[in-house]
Scaffold this motif. Structure first.
Motif, short mmCIF file in Angstrom:
data_model
loop_
_atom_site.label_atom_id
_atom_site.label_comp_id
_atom_site.label_asym_id
_atom_site.label_seq_id
_atom_site.Cartn_x
_atom_site.Cartn_y
_atom_site.Cartn_z
N LEU A 33 3.93 13.86 -11.01
CA LEU A 33 5.21 13.64 -11.29
C LEU A 33 5.36 12.32 -11.87
N LEU A 34 4.95 11.35 -11.09
CA LEU A 34 5.03 9.93 -11.42
C LEU A 34 4.57 9.65 -12.67
N ASP A 35 3.25 10.10 -12.91
CA ASP A 35 2.74 9.81 -14.66
C ASP A 35 3.63 10.36 -15.75
N ARG A 51 10.82 3.26 -9.19
CA ARG A 51 10.09 2.25 -8.69
C ARG A 51 8.83 2.84 -8.35
N CYS A 52 7.53 2.16 -8.40
CA CYS A 52 6.39 2.42 -8.04
C CYS A 52 5.36 1.28 -8.08
N SER A 53 4.23 1.51 -7.35
CA SER A 53 3.38 0.51 -7.41
C SER A 53 2.02 0.82 -7.47
N CYS A 54 1.62 1.47 -6.21
CA CYS A 54 0.04 1.75 -6.14
C CYS A 54 -0.38 2.98 -6.72
N ARG A 55 0.50 3.72 -6.89
CA ARG A 55 0.18 5.21 -7.81
C ARG A 55 -0.72 5.92 -6.94
N SER A 56 -0.99 5.65 -5.55
CA SER A 56 -1.98 6.19 -4.72
C SER A 56 -1.36 6.65 -3.53
N HIS A 57 -0.28 6.94 -3.40
CA HIS A 57 0.52 7.14 -1.92
C HIS A 57 0.27 6.27 -1.02
N ILE A 58 0.26 5.01 -1.16
CA ILE A 58 0.11 4.02 -0.12
C ILE A 58 1.19 3.17 0.09
N CYS A 59 1.89 2.73 -1.10
CA CYS A 59 2.92 1.84 -0.90
C CYS A 59 4.27 2.13 -0.53
N GLY A 60 4.56 3.38 -0.73
CA GLY A 60 5.81 4.14 -0.23
C GLY A 60 6.95 3.85 -1.15
N SER A 61 6.58 3.30 -2.59
CA SER A 61 7.78 2.90 -3.44
C SER A 61 8.23 3.91 -4.07
N CYS A 62 7.54 5.13 -4.54
CA CYS A 62 8.07 6.06 -5.38
C CYS A 62 8.88 7.22 -4.82
N GLY A 63 9.41 7.09 -3.67
CA GLY A 63 10.09 8.16 -2.90
C GLY A 63 11.36 8.67 -3.80
N GLY A 71 10.17 13.38 -1.47
CA GLY A 71 8.64 13.08 -1.49
C GLY A 71 8.09 12.09 -2.14
N LEU A 72 6.74 11.77 -2.41
CA LEU A 72 6.41 10.73 -3.11
C LEU A 72 5.85 11.44 -4.74
N ALA A 73 6.63 10.75 -5.53
CA ALA A 73 6.22 11.21 -7.15
C ALA A 73 4.72 11.14 -7.29
N CYS A 74 3.87 10.17 -6.72
CA CYS A 74 2.64 9.95 -7.05
C CYS A 74 1.93 10.70 -6.31
N LYS A 75 2.23 11.49 -5.49
CA LYS A 75 1.43 12.43 -4.53
C LYS A 75 1.66 13.76 -5.03
S1 FES Z 1 3.59 4.33 -5.99
FE1 FES Z 1 2.86 3.61 -4.13
S2 FES Z 1 3.36 5.49 -2.82
FE2 FES Z 1 3.79 6.30 -4.93
#
Ligand code: FES
Ligand code: SF4
Ligand code: SF4
Length: 328
Positions: A33-35, A51-63, A71-75
Motif C-alpha cells: 500500500l505504501l508503494d 509519513r514513511c521512512s524505512c519501508r521495511s516495517h521497522i521504523c513504525g512511521s507509516c501507521g 496497520g503499517l502501509a509498508c507491511k
Molecule cells: S515505513 Fe517504516 S514501518 Fe513502514
C-alpha cells in the motif's frame, strides 16, 4: 494489477472538511500500500501527505487505517487485501495534522509519563548487568514494539476515555515491571492501579489484533493486573470486580450480574449512579434476576476454580525471585 484507493484527506490548517479522494492505479503485484501511495504522490497528486521512512516495517512511521483497521502501509501487500477498493484513513485517537499524518505528541506524552527507562536499585555496575537469559524470556515479544501507534489508534477504551494511558504505554510499563533489572516495579504498578491505568482497559482485543509486531499489549495489561492482585492491590473497582466474578461463579456456577455490579462498587453513592441504567434495563426487560439461579452441581465449578487458583503461579513472587537473582 488494477487498484482503487479511496483516501481520506483533510487539511485542518486550511479549515478543510475531510473528504474522500479516489485514485485508480495500475501497479505490479508485489506492491505494498505504501508503494501505491507514493506512486500517487509522485504521479498524480504531490500534495498527498503521509509519513514513511524505512519501508521495511521497522521504523513504525507509516501507521494508518487500512479498510477500517490500523496497520503499517509498508507491511500491507495490495494483493493480500483482496478488495476492489481500499479505504485509507489516518490513524484514530490522534488529531490529524494533514491527510494521513497525525499528531503523535499525545502518544509520546503518555509514553514519557511512565518513565520508559530502567530504574535500577543501585548505581549501574562498572561493566554491565549480567542477567540470565531465562529471566528475560518473558520479555520476548514486548521489546519488539516499534512505537507505530496502531494499537492506540484502534483502542476502544481510548476513544471514549482520553485519560486512559493506552496500550503502547502499558505494554512498555510491563516491559520494565517484568525486567529483573528494574527496581521501581511496585511504584509502577501502584501508579497503574489508579485512574487511567490498567483497569480502564475494556479487554476488547483490538490492540492484539492490529499490532504488526505481535506485542499483544492487552496480555501485558492482564499480566500487570494479576501482579497487582498478587501484591494485595485489591481496592480498585476493577480488582473488586475480578474477585467478585470468581466468587459468584464459584458460588452459583454462573455469573450473577446484579451482585457483580453491587460488589464492584465502592459505596452506595457509586451504586446509585447506575440507577438510571438499572431503570432502563428494567423497562426493557433486561434486568438480570434479583435472586441468583444456582446451576445443578455448582460445587464442581467451585472445585475447578479452587484448583486453578492453587495451580496458578504467584507471578509477583516469581518476579521478586528474579530480581533477587540479579542483584545477588
Ligand atoms: S515505513 Fe517504516 S514501518 Fe513502514
Ligand atoms: S484491549 Fe484494552 S488496551 Fe487493548 S485496545 Fe482494547 S481497551 Fe485498548
Ligand atoms: S504495541 Fe504494537 S501496535 Fe502498539 S505501538 Fe507497539 S508495535 Fe505498534
Amino acid at each position: 494489477m488494477d487498484v482503487k484507493l479511496k483516501v481520506r484527506r483533510q487539511n485542518p490548517e486550511a479549515d478543510d472538511k475531510p473528504y474522500w479522494a479516489d485514485y485508480s492505479l495500475e501497479v505490479p503485484d508485489y506492491y505494498t500500500l505504501l508503494d501505491a501511495l507514493l506512486q500517487v504522490r509522485e504521479e498524480v497528486d504531490e500534495t498527498l501527505a503521509l509519513r514513511c521512512s524505512c519501508r521495511s516495517h521497522i521504523c513504525g512511521s507509516c501507521g494508518m487505517r487500512i479498510n477500517g483497521h490500523a496497520g503499517l502501509a509498508c507491511k500491507t501487500k495490495l494483493s493480500d487485501l483482496g478488495e476492489s477498493q481500499i479505504l485509507v484513513e489516518p490513524m484514530g485517537n490522534m488529531p490529524v495534522i494533514r491527510d494521513l499524518v497525525v499528531d503523535l505528541e499525545p502518544f509520546w506524552n503518555k509514553l514519557y509519563s511512565i518513565k520508559p527507562y530502567l530504574q535500577p536499585a543501585t548505581d549501574p555496575p562498572e561493566r554491565e548487568y549480567v542477567v540470565p537469559p531465562e529471566t528475560m524470556l518473558h520479555l520476548d515479544g514486548v521489546v519488539n514494539c516499534i512505537m507505530c501507534g496502531a494499537c492506540v489508534s484502534d483502542c476502544e477504551s481510548l476513544s471514549v476515555n482520553p485519560i486512559f494511558i493506552g496500550p503502547t504505554a502499558l505494554a512498555k510499563e510491563y516491559r520494565f515491571v517484568a525486567d529483573p533489572r528494574d527496581a521501581a516495579d511496585s511504584e509502577r504498578l501502584f501508579q497503574m492501579n489508579g485512574p487511567g491505568g490498567v483497569w480502564d482497559c475494556t479487554h476488547c482485543f483490538q490492540c492484539v489484533e492490529v499490532c504488526p509486531k505481535d506485542v499483544a499489549p492487552m496480555d501485558r495489561i492482564m499480566a500487570m493486573r494479576r501482579m497487582m492482585m498478587d501484591m494485595g492491590m485489591e481496592q480498585h473497582n476493577g480488582a473488586k470486580r475480578a474477585n467478585a466474578f470468581m466468587d459468584l461463579v464459584g458460588s452459583y456456577g454462573r455469573l450473577d450480574e446484579t451482585r457483580l455490579l453491587m460488589r464492584s462498587m465502592s459505596g452506595l453513592g457509586e451504586l446509585m449512579s447506575f440507577s438510571k441504567v438499572g431503570w432502563r434495563a428494567l423497562w426493557k426487560g433486561k434486568l438480570p434476576p434479583l435472586k441468583p439461579h444456582r446451576i445443578p452441581n455448582a460445587q464442581a465449578v467451585r472445585r475447578i476454580l479452587d484448583r486453578a487458583k492453587t495451580q496458578r503461579p504467584r507471578r509477583f513472587k516469581v518476579h521478586q525471585a528474579q530480581q533477587e537473582g540479579v542483584r545477588a
